[in-house]
Design an enzyme around this catalytic site. Structure first.
Site, PDB file in Angstrom:
ATOM      1  N   ILE A 530       0.838  -1.192   0.000  1.00 24.36           N
ATOM      2  CA  ILE A 530       0.000   0.000   0.000  1.00 24.36           C
ATOM      3  C   ILE A 530       0.877   1.248   0.000  1.00 24.36           C
ATOM      4  O   ILE A 530       1.882   1.306   0.714  1.00 24.36           O
ATOM      5  CB  ILE A 530      -0.912   0.063   1.253  1.00 24.36           C
ATOM      6  CG1 ILE A 530      -1.700  -1.239   1.431  1.00 24.36           C
ATOM      7  CG2 ILE A 530      -1.867   1.257   1.163  1.00 24.36           C
ATOM      8  CD1 ILE A 530      -1.200  -2.087   2.566  1.00 24.36           C
ATOM      9  N   CYS A 531       0.518   2.237  -0.814  1.00 23.89           N
ATOM     10  CA  CYS A 531       1.120   3.574  -0.714  1.00 23.89           C
ATOM     11  C   CYS A 531      -0.002   4.590  -0.855  1.00 23.89           C
ATOM     12  O   CYS A 531      -1.171   4.245  -0.650  1.00 23.89           O
ATOM     13  CB  CYS A 531       2.210   3.764  -1.764  1.00 23.89           C
ATOM     14  SG  CYS A 531       1.606   3.884  -3.472  1.00 23.89           S
ATOM     15  N   ASN A 532       0.299   5.817  -1.204  1.00 23.01           N
ATOM     16  CA  ASN A 532      -0.750   6.833  -1.300  1.00 23.01           C
ATOM     17  C   ASN A 532      -1.699   6.587  -2.460  1.00 23.01           C
ATOM     18  O   ASN A 532      -2.918   6.705  -2.330  1.00 23.01           O
ATOM     19  CB  ASN A 532      -0.143   8.231  -1.423  1.00 23.01           C
ATOM     20  CG  ASN A 532       0.236   8.806  -0.067  1.00 23.01           C
ATOM     21  OD1 ASN A 532      -0.281   8.387   0.954  1.00 23.01           O
ATOM     22  ND2 ASN A 532       1.158   9.756  -0.061  1.00 23.01           N
ATOM     23  N   GLY A 534      -0.793   4.013  -5.208  1.00 21.87           N
ATOM     24  CA  GLY A 534      -0.511   2.773  -5.916  1.00 21.87           C
ATOM     25  C   GLY A 534       0.728   2.818  -6.784  1.00 21.87           C
ATOM     26  O   GLY A 534       1.119   1.809  -7.368  1.00 21.87           O
ATOM     27  N   MET A 559      -3.944   4.412  -0.632  1.00 19.18           N
ATOM     28  CA  MET A 559      -4.716   4.941   0.492  1.00 19.18           C
ATOM     29  C   MET A 559      -5.789   5.922   0.024  1.00 19.18           C
ATOM     30  O   MET A 559      -6.847   6.038   0.648  1.00 19.18           O
ATOM     31  CB  MET A 559      -3.781   5.622   1.492  1.00 19.18           C
ATOM     32  CG  MET A 559      -2.891   4.656   2.258  1.00 19.18           C
ATOM     33  SD  MET A 559      -3.838   3.489   3.271  1.00 19.18           S
ATOM     34  CE  MET A 559      -4.570   4.602   4.459  1.00 19.18           C
TER      35      MET A 559
END
Length: 569
Positions: A530-532, A534, A559
């Site tokens: 997971i990141c901000n 993708g 996210m």
């Protein structure tokens, strides 16, 4: 040689066809008949009059230069004779006559034609419910409906409203009640999401959540059984699961094409209603044309008959018909199906097929979801935009794009760019290299559409293997039994909050430190990245795959999508 053209229907397509023809053949005669007293109005503007965005109902019936489009206007300005409150009861094709009934006097007559246009539109779908005729129960059909609904609200008669249907009109009317007037508004929808069949469950959930934040309550998977009232006025709506208080009810369960008069005349009509026409908008009688909300046209993606009731399409078809009435050979080849709907400060738009529609049409399709800024990341005013692309796996053909974003022009502009090329069966590669106007206040150097197509390419190549926010939610809720390792690839400052909230379940290794900290990432457990948005998690996926990790999943949209979807972390 002059002709007499008769047009049945005077709302959108009818006036457009009549006026186009008169400009091409000023010496010919045109008679337009309509059973209502109101003609040539913008029905799509009704929710915005109810909301107060449009101040007067009269504005829905005026030109851009503020002339009312009534009988006198069409006679004096356009040279078209209009007969209102006149119902066309029968078409006599053999004698080329339309039989009419004057609804004021009851007098019957016949009108001869050289060519005929059927522009009878569509009517709101009635549900056949007990209490459907109670005062306070309305459809959204014409300016009279709008005036009646708004007057009831402004008089303080409406504290609770129930909308039946979560399509375009239902959502627009829900916003109108809640936003301007503060009415407690509930929406009952028989399917499991807003905008069914038009957008994916992920995008639908994002739109739903935003509307809920603005006071709308939704009840999905429910069927209305009855509308009840007292002293002739509605007071409640009964579903198969609950009873809802209601001072006003809007039935927005779709529309049905008004094609009975064509069917009775022996013209080809779809089994569910709607007149079949060719690419010139002719019926199977060469002297009779049809279009707008009463016609069936070709879907250019599925090559199947389609019913698409939109005012924009009716106007374009009206010009085609007007041209051909004057001897032209103009063509309307079909539709790809494009839409946009305003949802408070956001909007939802799309063109072509959603994933569910593509699969139902027989395509071997997949969708990818991307969240990206709508302009350069360094520009001070920017917003995240969510786009989803549907593609055919084997041919790489783009089948549709849907989006959720701000109510400005940025998101719908991207949808329109794809809509313009969908009829030509573009591939991912065409969109990847699509040329779009660029300047930091308007777009990123690598536009979100280009990035979306590149992402689809990576998915089809198998190097970006992931799920959307709905897939993440399912894995997160089952984390206790699945032993999934959730790895936040952002910098520690972004991840700390979630580490503290979810000790033991949430882990953090910044993407740039992956190779240094491989010992913290298990190879024998499924890893979800997971990141901000993708992007960094995709980079992390590539890195881990390179080092032999086999079960690694990227969360598309990151996210940003997870929050919009409403996952509780």
């Amino acid at each position: 040689m002059s002709q007499h053209i008769v047009v049945i229907g005077g709302v959108a397509l009818g006036p457009k066809a009549a006026c186009r023809f008169k400009r091409l053949e000023p010496g010919s005669r045109v008679t337009m008949v309509d059973q209502s007293s109101l003609i040539s109005y913008g029905g799509c503007g009704i929710p915005y009059y109810v909301s107060g965005d449009v101040s007067e109902a009269r504005e829905l019936c005026t030109t851009s230069f503020h002339m009312v489009r009534d009988k006198d206007f069409f006679h004096e300005v356009k040279g078209v004779e209009v007969r209102t409150l006149t119902k066309a009861t029968r078409i006599d094709r053999e004698n080329k006559q339309v039989h009419l009934l004057d609804l004021t006097t009851g007098k019957e007559s016949a009108l001869e034609y050289d060519k005929l246009v059927i522009a009878t539109g569509a009517t709101p779908r009635k549900l056949g419910l007990p209490g459907e005729d109670l005062k306070g129960v309305s459809y959204v059909c014409n300016p009279d409906d709008a005036t009646r609904i708004r007057e009831g609200i402004s008089k303080g008669e409406v504290g609770n409203a129930v909308i039946i249907g979560a399509g375009f009109i239902g959502l627009e009317m829900a916003e109108a009640f809640a936003d301007m007037w503060g009415v407690e508004t509930s929406v009952v929808e028989i399917t499991g999401q807003i905008m069914p069949r038009l957008v994916s469950p992920s995008l639908a959930a994002m739109g739903q959540r935003h509307m809920e934040e603005n006071g709308i309550t939704f009840h999905f998977g429910e069927s209305v059984k009855a509308i009840e009232g007292e002293d002739g006025r509605v007071t409640r709506v009964v579903t198969d699961k609950r009873t809802l208080d209601a001072d006003a009810v809007i039935i927005a369960a779709g529309v049905v094409p008004c094609s009975d008069i064509a069917k009775e005349a022996g013209l080809s009509v779809h089994e569910r209603g709607g007149v079949f026409v060719d690419e010139h908008m002719r019926t199977d009688d060469p002297d009779i044309y049809a279009g707008g909300d009463c016609a069936i046209v070709n879907n250019l993606i599925t090559d199947t008959p389609t019913f698409l009731p939109l005012g924009s399409m009716a106007n374009r078809q009206g010009r085609i018909i007007g041209t051909n009435l004057a001897g032209g050979e103009a063509i309307f080849d079909g539709v790809v199906g494009s839409f946009v709907v305003k949802l408070f400060e956001t909007s939802m738009a799309g063109t072509g097929l959603s994933l569910d529609s593509a699969l139902a049409a027989g395509f071997d399709a997949v969708s990818v979801l991307l969240v990206q800024l709508d302009r350069a990341h360094f520009y001070p005013t920017k917003e995240l935009m969510t786009l989803e692309m549907v593609v055919d796996k084997s041919t790489r053909r783009v089948l549709g794009v849907q989006g959720f974003g701000s109510s400005g022009d940025a998101m719908v502009g991207r949808i329109n760019a794809v809509a313009a090329i969908l009829k030509y069966a573009p591939t991912i590669d065409a969109v990847s290299n699509m040329e779009l106007a660029y300047s930091p206040p308007f777009a990123a150097a690598m536009d979100i559409l280009n990035t979306l197509a590149n992402m689809a390419d990576n998915v089809l190549r198998g190097i970006n293997r992931g799920v959307g926010p709905d897939g993440f939610k399912e894995m997160w809720e089952k984390r206790a039994e699945s032993d999934v390792f959730f790895l936040d690839c952002r910098e520690s400052g972004d991840a700390t909050e979630y580490l503290e909230r979810n000790p033991g379940d949430w882990h953090n290794v910044p993407q740039g430190k992956i190779y240094e900290k491989l010992d913290e990432i298990p190879k024998d457990r499924p890893v979800v990245l997971i990141c901000n948005t993708g992007a960094r998690s995709y980079e992390a996926q590539v890195m881990l795959t390179d080092r032999g990790y086999e079960n690694v999943t990227n969360v598309h949209g990151g996210m940003a999508a997870i929050k919009k979807f409403g996952v509780d972390l």
